[in-house]
Design an enzyme around this catalytic site. Sequence first.
Site, short mmCIF file in Angstrom:
data_model
loop_
_atom_site.label_atom_id
_atom_site.label_comp_id
_atom_site.label_asym_id
_atom_site.label_seq_id
_atom_site.Cartn_x
_atom_site.Cartn_y
_atom_site.Cartn_z
N HIS A 115 0.84 -1.20 0.00
CA HIS A 115 0.00 0.00 0.00
C HIS A 115 0.87 1.25 0.00
O HIS A 115 0.62 2.20 -0.77
CB HIS A 115 -0.92 0.01 1.23
CG HIS A 115 -2.16 -0.81 1.08
ND1 HIS A 115 -2.11 -2.17 0.89
CD2 HIS A 115 -3.47 -0.46 1.06
CE1 HIS A 115 -3.36 -2.64 0.80
NE2 HIS A 115 -4.19 -1.62 0.89
N HIS A 174 1.22 -3.96 9.27
CA HIS A 174 2.62 -3.66 8.95
C HIS A 174 3.34 -3.09 10.17
O HIS A 174 2.73 -2.42 11.01
CB HIS A 174 2.74 -2.64 7.81
CG HIS A 174 2.46 -3.21 6.46
ND1 HIS A 174 3.24 -4.18 5.86
CD2 HIS A 174 1.46 -2.94 5.57
CE1 HIS A 174 2.74 -4.48 4.68
NE2 HIS A 174 1.65 -3.75 4.48
#
Length: 355
Positions: A115, A174
């Site tokens: 992303h 993440h």
Amino acid sequence: MDLLHSNGVLIIQHLQRDYRAYQDFLNFMSHVGDPRNIFSIYFPLWFQLNQVVGTKMIWVAVIGDWFNLIFKWILFGHRPYWWVQETMIYPNQSSPCLEQFPITCETGPGSPSGHAMGSSCVWYVMVTAALSYTVRWKDKSAVTLHRLTWSFLWSIFWIIQISVCISRVFIATHFPHQVILGVFAGILVAEAFEHTPAIQTASLRMYIKTNLFLFIFALGFYLVLKLLDIDLLWSVPKAKKWCANPDWINIDTTPFAGLVRNLGALFGLGFGINSEMFITSCKGKNSCKISFRILCIAASLATLQLYNFVKIPTHTEYLFYILSFCKSAAMPVTVVALVPYCVHSLMRTTEKKLN
């Protein structure tokens, strides 16, 4: 790495505890950073405004995501939501509690962040494209305006990137170092394509050759390491095991799903941009008209939203990949050829009636 991961967990806990009020905004920014938005929102908008920028955007997105896949296979990055469950650094099984969300349970390795990388590369293309219009201004007042525009656009760029990074850390998909690596990797890929003009004149054969190279290299890399008893899909069982809700596991987040989706988009761009429909509509006299471009943008965005209602069956993995490729290829073909040709035909018919 354990020290890096454990400090990352502390940051995630801090965000989830002290910034709970911003959950909706952070979830929204995570969706803003979704690489799939490149094909359904940013590309149809920019291609009709500037075909050079639109073409570059697809190439940057596809090659960037391909590098992201290869890096993930090399770096073997863990994701926070399963790392805290399996690490042995916490005594007496007192592992930290990280909250999970419906978009937390991605199945691929975590480093670098796809992303963050996708968001930084496409926004880098958009910002540099916008600034290229102002850099031509010569008089003093225009130079001052260019500097103000430069400062404003790059501020927006970094605000968006930081927000996307924080959102990915907040949802525990993440670690902080993974999103930082993703941002700078994306910028490097985008900057490389600033010096690659050959993509603007690439033939369909070149698109097919590029697709084959990307697919064969990735598949070959996977098979070679599998022969060495290294499983590059090691992260999928971990995601399935530690995800709080099995319904949050999506086959669309597996490494090969992203690869197939990107190859489909690149092939679709090559097919569309070398088609007679594109040459007739986007190279004709109507292509310079503002009304033509506005109609193409509106029709493209509306049509692509309909693709969201096309649900690909996931019960058979190979069928899912084939249909995913076809769906991804159809989207740029729609933007580049089908919609402009229909708008061109409609405008030509209207002009004939008026005459």
